[in-house]
Design an enzyme around this catalytic site. Structure first.
Site, PDB file in Angstrom:
ATOM      1  CB  SER A   1      39.386 -14.239  19.912  1.00 44.66           C
ATOM      2  OG  SER A   1      38.970 -14.306  18.614  1.00 44.66           O
TER       3      SER A   1
ATOM      4  CG  HIS B   1      35.398 -12.373   5.766  1.00 47.56           C
ATOM      5  ND1 HIS B   1      35.231 -10.779   6.175  1.00 47.56           N
ATOM      6  CD2 HIS B   1      34.319 -12.592   5.053  1.00 47.56           C
ATOM      7  CE1 HIS B   1      33.974 -10.427   5.928  1.00 47.56           C
ATOM      8  NE2 HIS B   1      33.321 -11.608   5.213  1.00 47.56           N
TER       9      HIS B   1
HETATM   10  C1  GAR Z   1      36.688 -12.131  13.304  1.00 49.77           C
HETATM   11  O1  GAR Z   1      35.503 -12.867  13.492  1.00 49.77           O
HETATM   12  C2  GAR Z   1      37.186 -12.051  11.873  1.00 49.77           C
HETATM   13  O2  GAR Z   1      36.711 -13.066  11.223  1.00 49.77           O
HETATM   14  C3  GAR Z   1      36.619 -10.867  11.518  1.00 49.77           C
HETATM   15  O3  GAR Z   1      36.745  -9.906  12.769  1.00 49.77           O
HETATM   16  C4  GAR Z   1      36.860 -10.787  13.800  1.00 49.77           C
HETATM   17  C5  GAR Z   1      37.859 -10.249  14.760  1.00 49.77           C
HETATM   18  O4  GAR Z   1      37.799 -10.947  15.981  1.00 49.77           O
HETATM   19  N1  GAR Z   1      37.090 -10.148  10.300  1.00 49.77           N
HETATM   20  C6  GAR Z   1      36.481  -9.666   9.544  1.00 49.77           C
HETATM   21  O5  GAR Z   1      35.409  -9.159   9.312  1.00 49.77           O
HETATM   22  C7  GAR Z   1      37.392  -8.946   8.392  1.00 49.77           C
HETATM   23  N2  GAR Z   1      36.600  -8.517   7.211  1.00 49.77           N
HETATM   24  P1  GAR Z   1      39.080 -11.243  16.925  1.00 49.77           P
HETATM   25  O6  GAR Z   1      39.649  -9.725  16.985  1.00 49.77           O
HETATM   26  O7  GAR Z   1      38.664 -11.871  17.919  1.00 49.77           O
HETATM   27  O8  GAR Z   1      40.029 -11.967  16.056  1.00 49.77           O
END
Ligand code: GAR
Length: 199
Positions: A13, A108
């Site tokens: 996302s 993050h």
């Molecule tokens: C997001 O919430 C991002 O901040 C987190 O993973 C998720 C990915 O969602 N990242 C971490 O925790 C990095 N340490 P997405 O695939 O929908 O962007």
């Protein structure tokens, strides 16, 4: 026009939010390459649907730097200037970070330095903090650690679950990540020690 490389492992996302902002012309950049380390990542499918160059480089069982050398080779072939980690659930090797000094960004879901790692929203709830949020930072050798570009705070409510808190934070991730990438692409940031100053 900067060339952006996206690294993702899952839903994608944040990648879509960055893509939307670039497609809308809000950021002077284009996506040159999307790399997933997971073959079944929904984000990889989204990238294909949007007709980006999208590849999977599976990471299972490969030593960290050997893996990173494969990724950087593809990034260099695509002439990537800036790398955005968008839910890329692997630590980068020192070697990778050195190839793109202050040119790798990460998002993050906490107000760093609180709650680095894999379960930031759950740990924030368990700790009992009243405010959490999200952070965009430059990537260095340590996990969720480098100089901070932007942060946004959100309240933690009494009836929050990991899911509701994550969803509230995610909305703001989708706003600050494009904002931060725009600052970097417009070369409006300078870094003094840990401090990122913007103009
Ligand atoms: C997001 O919430 C991002 O901040 C987190 O993973 C998720 C990915 O969602 N990242 C971490 O925790 C990095 N340490 P997405 O695939 O929908 O962007």
């Amino acid at each position: 026009m900067k060339q952006v490389g996206i690294l993702l492992s899952g839903r994608g996302s944040n990648f879509l939010a960055l893509s939307d902002a670039m497609e809308a012309g809000d950021i002077p950049a284009r996506i040159a390459l999307v790399v997933s380390n997971k073959p079944n990542a929904p984000g990889l499918k989204h990238a294909e649907e949007r007709n980006y160059k999208a590849i999977c480089i599976p990471s299972a069982g490969i030593e960290r730097e050997a893996y990173d050398r494969q990724v950087v080779k593809e990034m260099q072939a695509a002439q990537v200037d800036i790398v955005c980690l968008a839910g890329f659930m692997r630590l980068l090797s020192t070697w990778f970070v050195q190839q793109y000094p202050l040119r790798i960004l990460n998002i993050h879901p906490s107000l760093l330095p609180a709650f680095p790692g894999l379960h930031a929203q759950r740990e924030a709830l368990e700790w009992g903090v009243k405010v959490s949020g999200c952070t965009v930072h430059f990537v260095d050798q340590e996990l969720d650690h480098g100089p901070i570009l932007l942060q946004h705070a959100v309240p933690v409510l009494d009836d929050d679950t990991e899911e509701t808190l994550s969803a509230r934070i995610l909305q703001h991730e989708h706003q600050i990540y494009p904002e931060a990438l725009k600052l970097v692409c417009e070369e409006r940031v300078r870094v003094e020690g840990r401090r990122v100053l913007t103009s």
